[in-house]
Design an enzyme around this catalytic site. Structure first.
Site, PDB file in Angstrom:
ATOM      1  CD  GLN A   1      -2.972  -4.352   7.147  1.00 23.84           C
ATOM      2  OE1 GLN A   1      -3.131  -3.449   6.484  1.00 23.84           O
ATOM      3  NE2 GLN A   1      -3.507  -5.494   6.749  1.00 23.84           N
TER       4      GLN A   1
ATOM      5  CE  LYS B   1      -3.862  -2.391   1.995  1.00 23.59           C
ATOM      6  NZ  LYS B   1      -4.466  -2.805   3.366  1.00 23.59           N
TER       7      LYS B   1
ATOM      8  CG  ASP C   1      -8.736   0.561   5.268  1.00 22.42           C
ATOM      9  OD1 ASP C   1      -9.027   0.327   4.248  1.00 22.42           O
ATOM     10  OD2 ASP C   1      -8.215  -0.295   6.351  1.00 22.42           O
TER      11      ASP C   1
END
Ligand code: NAP
Length: 286
Positions: free
Chosen positions: A102, A58, A125
């Site tokens: 994450q 990413k 996100d």
């Protein structure tokens, strides 16, 4: 591809490439107008190999799109308090426009508490309760990236959703559940299937639009695909295998996503796009 295949491929890789080109141009415009490049902060707890790879990938994609990234690596033994403190600092940092936390974060961390430390305007996100509620109410906000990517694919291929029966197999908070909510928001009639669903095959067979988000390789086969159905395979299992048996499903579907090259590339495209949107808003451009 199987020689008897009738389905048209939904080219997520190509669509994602075009989307990232637009995002790159938008990032450059922000930089030129404000002197500040959009910035995504990535937070990794521990060193889970897949998570390390995802975050690295990413960050590389950000760099190629003109988005800066700032990485925060926390030790595997971090507590909820440690993670919340690190994320809160990023939420308050005006130099950071988006935050990607994450997961998994390890057994010592209450993941929900950690996600909630992300400021809503930086939740690129789409993992906070705020973003989830906004999506449920049909209000502006950032969507969970994979479901957002699925909707963009459906739109790019002009799949009409109103009045269609959409069957979503899987109900995770980041994928199945929001995918169903977005489809409902577009006036599809939505059925969710999960591990307690009785006679899953008979429900899948009714799908005009099928979203497979199970995490089991080739779980859905062509025998259960209604002829002409649109098949979105969000699954990504070991060996680059989806949740749908592509060879048999593509003989019955009208449109189908390949794995890889379908939903996967769209997920990152949406993440980059939402980061640039967040930067634009925080820098007062939109
Ligand atoms: P997850 O959190 O493990 O959720 C899986 C869902 O499938 C759960 O709702 C579960 O039901 C359901 N399920 C499991 N076994 C089932 C069965 N035998 N029958 C019916 N339902 C069953 O997984 P996830 O994070 O949503 O991911 C799903 C897949 O998408 C994985 O392959 C993952 O790698 C892939 N994925 C891809 C992307 C991308 O960017 N392309 C992003 C995220 C995930 P219960 O709720 O009842 O347990």
């Amino acid at each position: 591809m199987n020689p008897t295949s009738t389905a048209q491929l939904m080219d997520g890789a190509g669509l994602a490439r075009r989307s990232v080109e637009e995002t790159t141009a938008a990032a450059e415009e922000i930089r030129l107008r404000t002197g500040t490049a959009p910035c995504l902060a990535t937070v990794l707890v521990g060193e889970d190999p897949s998570s390390v790879t995802y975050v690295r990938m990413k960050r590389n994609r950000c760099a190629r799109a003109g988005i800066e990234s700032r990485h925060v690596a926390l030790p595997a033994e971090s507590t909820t308090q440690d993670v919340v403190a690190a994320v809160t600092a990023l939420s308050q940092d005006p130099g950071v426009h988006g935050i990607l936390l994450q997961h998994p974060m390890g057994p010592g961390v209450d993941e929900r508490a950690a996600f909630e430390a992300i400021a809503p305007e930086k939740d690129v996100d789409g993992v906070t309760m705020h973003s989830f509620a906004a999506m449920g109410f049909g209000l502006p906000g950032f969507v969970s990236c994979t479901p957002g990517g699925i909707m963009r694919l459906l739109d790019a291929y002009e799949v009409g959703l109103a009045g269609k029966h959409a069957v979503v197999v899987g109900r995770s908070a980041i994928l199945g559940k929001p995918a169903g909510m977005l489809l409902l928001g577009r006036n599809a009639t939505v059925t969710y299937c999960h591990s307690y669903t009785a006679d899953l095959s008979s429900l899948v067979r009714q799908a005009d639009v099928l979203v497979a988000a199970v995490g089991r390789p080739r779980f859905i086969t062509g025998a259960d695909i209604r002829p002409g159905a649109v098949v979105i395979d969000a699954g990504y299992n070991e060996g680059n295998v989806g949740d749908v048996d592509f060879a048999t499903a593509s003989e019955r579907a009208s449109l189908i996503t390949p794995v890889p090259g379908g939903v996967g590339p769209m997920t990152i495209a949406v993440l980059l796009e939402q980061t640039v949107t967040a930067a634009s808003r925080q820098l007062g451009l939109s």
